[in-house]
Structure formats: structure tokens, C-alpha cells
Design a protein around this motif. Structure first.
Motif: not given
Ligand code: CDP
Length: 253
Positions: A90, A92, A94, A98-100, A129, A175, A177, A200-203, A219
Motif C-alpha cells: 500500500e 501512502i 502524506r 493524520a491517522g497512524t 498492513d 493523505d 493510498k 475511502d482511500s484518501c483523507r 471510522r
Molecule cells: O487510515 P489509518 O489511520 O488506519 O492509516 P493511515 O496510515 O493514517 O492512512 C493513510 C491514508 O491511507 C488514509 O487516507 C487512509 O484512508 C488510506 N489507507 C487506505 O486506504 N487503506 C489502508 N489499508 C490503509 C490506509
């Protein structure tokens, strides 16, 4: 009518064999999952919006010369794509913490990063992951050095494109993915952007208010997910401004 062959059923999409060799039909479901599928729900209309938004981003990327797996949208929930072998990473990118990343490094969510930061996670749901380095990727043979150079360049081009599009409609691309596919052409292989690009895959945060317009709404229980995704689609001009203006079907006598 013959039943289509299901190739794979994922959390948000189902893949069917396409009409021609080398093609796949991606069906966007309404299922929403988070925290490695610990939280689940069905959100009416999410699949339709993601199909539309992903088409918009993939077509736009193609127009600026970024190769993708996208061929065409077939209907409200399905699109035809080229089949490819998914690199088990995956990718990513940024622009803001944000997030993790915020959790891991103790940086407040929303802090602008000094430059875009690209991270790689190994695609394995059973492991959640995990974040990996290029050392792991090379040592375990998930991608070659040449692949990694190409993947970094693709990721940054997607970031420039998406950030620009979003900036134009008052949205911060915090951010996102992407997943990368390999397409074989005789002795050669090409890397393309695969899977989907959607909220679903962006912030995505509103530029003025920082209101979240992405899967964090689900979430973190922040309200209606379809309202958030519809707002993104509306700003991009993908929704009719006045639903009443849609011509209704008329009876033919
Ligand atoms: O989303 P989360 O906090 O679990 O993980 P992140 O590492 O902060 O995610 C970074 C970006 O990747 C966010 O926009 C997530 O929505 C996206 N992501 C995703 O689409 N699929 C995943 N399995 C992990 C992250």
C-alpha cells in the motif's frame, strides 16, 4: 444468461472476469469497513459514489500521462479495468500529518509536513498492513529497485495531480493510498495505478473548516458518509446541482 465468474471478493469491491482476456470488472459495493474490518456497515450509495469518483480521478490521471488500469465505466456500480498483478504494497502519500502517522510520531493531526512523505505498508490484512521500509521490500523481493523508483515517481505524480484538483474545489488532500499493478507485455512489464482512488482511500478536509469529507466520517462516527462523499462529487461537478432537473422517464404510448 451465463453467470459471470467471480475472481475475488474484497471488503469494498468484487472483481469479476471481464468480457475480454486481460480485463476485469470492478463492482463497487456499499460495504464500509474500518480498523481492519472490526467496524462494518452498509452505507447506501457509497459504491455508486466511489465508482464515479474513482473514474473521474483515473481518467484525469490518464489525461496527464499517468498510466492506470482504468478502461471505462460500465454502469453505476461497475467499471472495466485491465487485469494486473498487484504489487503487495500500500503506497501512502502524506501532505499533512493524520491517522497512524500522528499516533506513531506524536504530530498533531493537520500539521503540514515539510514535504510530501511516501510510506509503504505490506498488504496483508492478517498482519494489519504493517509499515515496511525499502530494505524489507528489496530483501523479500516484493518489488525491484527499478520498480521502487517507478512507484515513487507514480505516487508523487498522483499526489501533484490530486492535490491540484482538490485545491481547486476548496479541499485539502491530507493523505491517500494507492495500489500499483504490473501489466505484462511480452518481455516487458509496466507499472500502473490500480485499485481505486476515492474518499475511502484518501483523507480530504474542507480547506476553510477542516470538515472531514472522507472515510474518517465512518471510522470516527462523524455523521453521514454519503453526504460527505456526495459533497466531494458535487464540488467536482459530478452531481447534478438540481436533482429536480433530472428528466424523469416518460411513458411511451
Ligand atoms: O487510515 P489509518 O489511520 O488506519 O492509516 P493511515 O496510515 O493514517 O492512512 C493513510 C491514508 O491511507 C488514509 O487516507 C487512509 O484512508 C488510506 N489507507 C487506505 O486506504 N487503506 C489502508 N489499508 C490503509 C490506509
Amino acid at each position: 444468461m451465463a453467470r459471470r465468474k467471480k475472481i475475488y471478493e474484497g471488503k469494498a469491491k468484487t472483481l469479476y472476469e471481464g468480457p475480454e482476456p486481460g480485463t476485469i470488472v470492478q463492482y463497487f459495493k456499499d460495504d464500509a469497513t474500518a480498523f481492519n474490518a472490526e467496524k462494518k456497515d452498509v452505507i447506501d450509495g457509497k459504491g455508486v459514489l466511489n465508482n464515479l469518483l474513482s473514474e473521474y480521478f483515473m481518467v484525469g490521471l490518464g489525461q496527464v500521462g499517468v498510466p492506470t488500469h482504468f478502461l471505462k465505466r460500465l454502469n453505476m456500480r461497475e467499471q472495466l479495468v485491465r487485469s494486473c498483478e498487484i504489487v503487495p504494497l500500500e503506497v501512502i502519500v502524506r501532505n499533512y500529518a493524520a491517522g497512524t502517522m500522528s499516533k506513531r510520531l506524536g504530530i498533531d493531526e493537520g500539521t503540514q509536513l515539510p514535504r510530501p512523505i511516501v510510506e509503504y505498508c505490506y498488504k496483508d490484512d492478517s498482519l494489519g498492513d504493517p509499515l515496511v521500509t525499502e530494505e524489507h521490500i528489496a530483501a523479500f523481493g516484493w518489488a525491484s529497485q527499478q520498480d521502487m523508483d517507478d512507484i515513487l515517481s507514480l505516487a508523487l505524480r498522483v499526489n501533484d495531480f490530486l492535490s491540484g484538483i482538490m485545491y481547486g474545489v476548496g479541499i485539502k488532500l491530507v493523505d491517500f493510498k494507492i495500489e500499483i499493478g504490473r501489466i505484462y507485455d511480452g518481455d516487458f512489464q509496466r507499472l500502473v495505478v490500480a485499485d481505486e482512488i476515492s474518499p475511502d482511500s484518501c483523507r480530504l478536509w474542507d480547506m476553510e473548516t477542516n470538515q472531514k469529507l472522507d472515510k474518517d466520517v465512518f471510522r470516527r462516527d462523524l455523521g453521514s458518509l454519503t453526504d460527505a462523499y456526495s459533497e466531494v462529487a458535487r464540488r467536482l461537478g459530478l452531481m447534478p446541482n438540481n436533482p429536480a432537473s433530472i428528466t424523469k422517464p416518460t411513458l411511451i404510448n
